[in-house]
Design an enzyme around this catalytic site. Structure first.
Site, mmCIF file in Angstrom:
data_model
loop_
_atom_site.group_PDB
_atom_site.id
_atom_site.type_symbol
_atom_site.label_atom_id
_atom_site.label_comp_id
_atom_site.label_asym_id
_atom_site.label_seq_id
_atom_site.Cartn_x
_atom_site.Cartn_y
_atom_site.Cartn_z
ATOM 1 N N ASP A 99 66.726 -71.092 6.366
ATOM 2 C CA ASP A 99 67.440 -70.639 7.558
ATOM 3 C C ASP A 99 67.701 -69.147 7.402
ATOM 4 O OD1 ASP A 99 68.526 -71.843 10.060
ATOM 5 O OD2 ASP A 99 70.286 -70.712 9.425
ATOM 6 N N HIS A 156 62.989 -60.732 3.493
ATOM 7 C CA HIS A 156 64.036 -61.706 3.172
ATOM 8 C C HIS A 156 63.430 -63.071 2.823
ATOM 9 C CE1 HIS A 156 62.730 -61.447 7.277
ATOM 10 N NE2 HIS A 156 63.188 -62.658 7.538
ATOM 11 N N ARG A 157 62.491 -63.552 3.659
ATOM 12 C CA ARG A 157 61.925 -64.897 3.450
ATOM 13 C C ARG A 157 61.083 -64.917 2.177
ATOM 14 N NH1 ARG A 157 60.489 -65.447 8.012
ATOM 15 N NH2 ARG A 157 62.278 -66.707 8.628
HETATM 16 P P1 IMP Z 1 66.004 -69.778 11.864
HETATM 17 O O1 IMP Z 1 67.357 -70.347 12.168
HETATM 18 O O2 IMP Z 1 65.762 -69.631 10.424
HETATM 19 O O3 IMP Z 1 64.923 -70.525 12.579
HETATM 20 O O4 IMP Z 1 65.951 -68.306 12.422
HETATM 21 C C1 IMP Z 1 66.781 -67.900 13.475
HETATM 22 C C2 IMP Z 1 66.149 -66.820 14.292
HETATM 23 O O5 IMP Z 1 66.081 -65.641 13.503
HETATM 24 C C3 IMP Z 1 64.742 -67.080 14.763
HETATM 25 O O6 IMP Z 1 64.709 -67.738 15.982
HETATM 26 C C4 IMP Z 1 64.184 -65.676 14.912
HETATM 27 O O7 IMP Z 1 64.544 -65.148 16.155
HETATM 28 C C5 IMP Z 1 64.936 -64.918 13.840
HETATM 29 N N1 IMP Z 1 64.113 -64.772 12.639
HETATM 30 C C6 IMP Z 1 63.993 -65.623 11.578
HETATM 31 N N2 IMP Z 1 63.151 -65.121 10.669
HETATM 32 C C7 IMP Z 1 62.714 -63.936 11.157
HETATM 33 C C8 IMP Z 1 61.813 -62.945 10.674
HETATM 34 O O8 IMP Z 1 61.202 -63.050 9.593
HETATM 35 N N3 IMP Z 1 61.628 -61.879 11.473
HETATM 36 C C9 IMP Z 1 62.257 -61.713 12.662
HETATM 37 N N4 IMP Z 1 63.099 -62.606 13.164
HETATM 38 C C10 IMP Z 1 63.335 -63.713 12.420
#
Ligand code: IMP
Length: 207
Positions: free
Chosen positions: A70, A182-183
């Site tokens: 997340d 980050h990921r």
């Molecule tokens: P999630 O809850 O992990 O799915 O991420 C929440 C939201 O953060 C997603 O819908 C994206 O809009 C944004 N997000 C997550 N990871 C990334 C990234 O690597 N780059 C840009 N936006 C991200």
């Protein structure tokens, strides 16, 4: 690696699933998320809560270990928003473009030096007996004045990593984003903890 753990991927987001597979490579054997499992409501108050909600749902459905992540974007000038609510910043059903527009509007008039932000990711592997390995990663940066670039997803067109060369994540090839993101950092941390963990897979907590 034949002894790499086999984990069901808990994310339903194809953009994230692609990145996770690219980053983890052979460190983990990833199985696809079961199609029949519906979306999991991300009602947690923290990134860790939401990662756990997704992992628990997939472990319960598949009866097998799963990996979830997340992510939140924390903007200092907005007191850390959108944070855990990044996916729905512009409201329920918001698209990536809606969220980017809402963010740029919220930051109108905020000078360059005050647009600092970071992405933070929590990655969590969970087994059917409740054991977990937890990891985290983040990247510091700033929110650009306008969207630039066509690659990536989410807020990538407006995020300029501090360790980069001025390009937004959306202007970078995937490998360049993964060198800083980050990921990638959270999943690298997870892979190390999985390799070191043996059978004692209780988390030591995110950094
Ligand atoms: P999630 O809850 O992990 O799915 O991420 C929440 C939201 O953060 C997603 O819908 C994206 O809009 C944004 N997000 C997550 N990871 C990334 C990234 O690597 N780059 C840009 N936006 C991200």
């Amino acid at each position: 690696m034949s002894d790499s753990p086999e984990l069901v991927l808990a994310t339903a987001n194809p953009d994230k699933a692609r990145e996770i597979a690219e980053i983890l490579g052979y460190a983990v054997r990833l199985l696809p998320r079961p199609d029949a499992l519906g979306e999991v409501d991300e009602t947690g108050e923290t990134l860790e809560d939401n990662a756990r909600l997704k992992a628990v749902a997939v472990v319960g459905f598949a009866g097998a270990p799963a990996v979830a992540d997340d992510t939140g974007l924390e903007v200092d000038a907005l007191g850390g928003a959108p944070g855990v609510r990044s996916a729905r910043y512009a409201g329920p059903g918001a698209t990536y473009a809606d969220n980017v527009r809402a963010l740029l509007r919220a930051l109108e008039g905020v000078p360059a030096g005050e647009r600092t932000a970071r992405f933070r990711t929590v990655a969590l592997a969970r087994w059917p007996d409740g054991r977990e390995v937890l990891a985290a990663g983040s990247v510091e940066g700033a929110i650009a004045e306008r969207a630039r670039g066509e690659r990536g997803f989410g807020y990538d067109p407006v995020f300029v990593p501090a360790e980069g060369d001025g390009r937004t994540f959306a202007e970078m090839a995937p490998a360049d984003k993964h060198r800083l993101s980050h990921r990638a950092r959270a999943l690298a941390d997870l892979a190390v903890r999985l390799a070191a963990g043996g059978d004692d897979r209780r988390a030591t907590g995110p950094r």
